[in-house]
Scaffold this motif. Sequence first.
Motif, PDB file in Angstrom:
ATOM      1  N   TYR A 293       4.716  45.153  92.833  1.00 35.20           N
ATOM      2  CA  TYR A 293       3.482  45.371  92.086  1.00 35.20           C
ATOM      3  C   TYR A 293       2.585  46.443  92.734  1.00 35.20           C
ATOM      4  O   TYR A 293       1.401  46.510  92.447  1.00 35.20           O
ATOM      5  N   LYS A 294       3.148  47.256  93.620  1.00 32.95           N
ATOM      6  CA  LYS A 294       2.305  48.205  94.340  1.00 32.95           C
ATOM      7  C   LYS A 294       1.734  49.276  93.417  1.00 32.95           C
ATOM      8  O   LYS A 294       0.595  49.696  93.574  1.00 32.95           O
ATOM      9  N   THR A 295       2.541  49.765  92.489  1.00 35.93           N
ATOM     10  CA  THR A 295       2.063  50.836  91.612  1.00 35.93           C
ATOM     11  C   THR A 295       1.864  50.368  90.178  1.00 35.93           C
ATOM     12  O   THR A 295       1.106  50.979  89.442  1.00 35.93           O
ATOM     13  N   HIS A 296       2.562  49.317  89.769  1.00 35.81           N
ATOM     14  CA  HIS A 296       2.435  48.833  88.402  1.00 35.81           C
ATOM     15  C   HIS A 296       1.912  47.405  88.396  1.00 35.81           C
ATOM     16  O   HIS A 296       2.435  46.550  89.105  1.00 35.81           O
ATOM     17  N   PRO A 297       0.899  47.120  87.591  1.00 34.62           N
ATOM     18  CA  PRO A 297       0.446  45.727  87.440  1.00 34.62           C
ATOM     19  C   PRO A 297       1.552  44.892  86.789  1.00 34.62           C
ATOM     20  O   PRO A 297       2.516  45.425  86.244  1.00 34.62           O
ATOM     21  N   THR A 298       1.403  43.574  86.833  1.00 40.82           N
ATOM     22  CA  THR A 298       2.370  42.715  86.162  1.00 40.82           C
ATOM     23  C   THR A 298       2.304  42.942  84.654  1.00 40.82           C
ATOM     24  O   THR A 298       1.281  43.376  84.118  1.00 40.82           O
ATOM     25  N   ALA A 299       3.403  42.627  83.998  1.00 38.38           N
ATOM     26  CA  ALA A 299       3.437  42.754  82.537  1.00 38.38           C
ATOM     27  C   ALA A 299       2.396  41.845  81.894  1.00 38.38           C
ATOM     28  O   ALA A 299       1.797  42.203  80.877  1.00 38.38           O
ATOM     29  N   ARG A 300       2.162  40.671  82.469  1.00 37.22           N
ATOM     30  CA  ARG A 300       1.148  39.766  81.911  1.00 37.22           C
ATOM     31  C   ARG A 300      -0.241  40.387  82.022  1.00 37.22           C
ATOM     32  O   ARG A 300      -1.063  40.304  81.090  1.00 37.22           O
ATOM     33  N   ASP A 301      -0.536  41.021  83.155  1.00 41.80           N
ATOM     34  CA  ASP A 301      -1.837  41.679  83.313  1.00 41.80           C
ATOM     35  C   ASP A 301      -2.005  42.815  82.316  1.00 41.80           C
ATOM     36  O   ASP A 301      -3.088  43.022  81.765  1.00 41.80           O
ATOM     37  N   ARG A 302      -0.932  43.554  82.058  1.00 41.08           N
ATOM     38  CA  ARG A 302      -1.008  44.665  81.115  1.00 41.08           C
ATOM     39  C   ARG A 302      -1.132  44.140  79.684  1.00 41.08           C
ATOM     40  O   ARG A 302      -1.821  44.742  78.847  1.00 41.08           O
ATOM     41  N   TYR A 303      -0.485  43.028  79.393  1.00 42.91           N
ATOM     42  CA  TYR A 303      -0.606  42.353  78.101  1.00 42.91           C
ATOM     43  C   TYR A 303      -2.060  41.941  77.876  1.00 42.91           C
ATOM     44  O   TYR A 303      -2.657  42.228  76.830  1.00 42.91           O
TER      45      TYR A 303
END
Length: 373
Positions: A293-303
């Motif tokens: 998760y260093k560069t990309h947030p979790t898919a749930r956070d992006r949702y």
Amino acid sequence: MSGDKNKVDSKMLSRLFYFPICNEDEIDRVLNVRTAQDYLLKLRADTIVNNMRLFRVYRNRALSLEGEWSLEKSFEIDHYTNFLQSIPLNLRKRCDSITYGDIFSNIPNGQIFKTDYGPVITISDSLRFFFKFMNLALLDFDGRVPERVCLNALRIAIRIMLKTETMDFLMDPRGIVPEDIVQAIHTPIPYQLQFIAGHEFAHYLLNHLSETNVSDCYIYHDISECNEDYKKVKIYNQSQRDEFDADIKSLSFPRLTADKYRKLYESSLLWFGSLQIYEAACDAIYPSSSWDYKTHPTARDRYDNILDNVKTPSGLNKDSWKSFLKIIERYKNIIIEDISLNYDLYEMYGSVYLDEPDSEWRGPRLIDRVDYY
């Protein structure tokens, strides 16, 4: 004299190397790269000729079209052009320096990277198949899709992301799906791809690309051959905040009709819902390293970021997409249990099918090099 002959032979061998998948003009461009379009074409060609499975897929397509074949034109660009044509003119002009196009890589993502000829955006064609099988499992077909078929569709989708599923779907489609369901699972895919294309363009338009924050990345990884010679590209790294902002702008930059905006919005949520299941699988398979998760947030956070920070389409019941998370949680639990019972299924390199041979959802067993090229 012999030196000149060796030069001629070497040049001829180079041309023959690309001849099965490129037309004559494309071979000239691959061997004499002058533009970002040439660079992208060479990247595509090198990826294919260095992987026998992909080579067989594209050689078969080239043979079927004979004199009309073009490797470059075999890749769709509508998801890029639809985004560009829908954004304001001043933003579109800023994107004139960007070259874009899909590439058949088993690393399923969208990315923007630097080249000596300017920035290039690519999306892996393998994402289309990830979407296809995830959509088959997640969309509502009133119980017409059996649970075992849904599970196998999830397995295939996750294995695509894990790079363990063979990339030969154009030869071996993994089963038989009713035509109306095929149409339904493919309907969101152009919008899912447009969202990803828009996300990469948004990074550029939001000035997220730093020359001091660049890393090497393989464009293709072949787990079956463990070949480390595939071409690397320089990928621009982004922060988590940048990822959230690019997601928002991928939806808010375009000027769309109410219907198209709703489809784009819902397709982005379907994408991040699917990605949540894959992340859960990753956490189960690789618990020691877990998801990066260093560069990309979790898919749930992006949702949640889209639900909370992007304009809700007219007439959309946002609660229905909050309820959709219950379906995602159910399938996450199913996949986690399946991994605990069938761990080797996710690590083996090969093919998984929707059902057993001679069944409604599979048809007869297809034999490699007998039933398909």
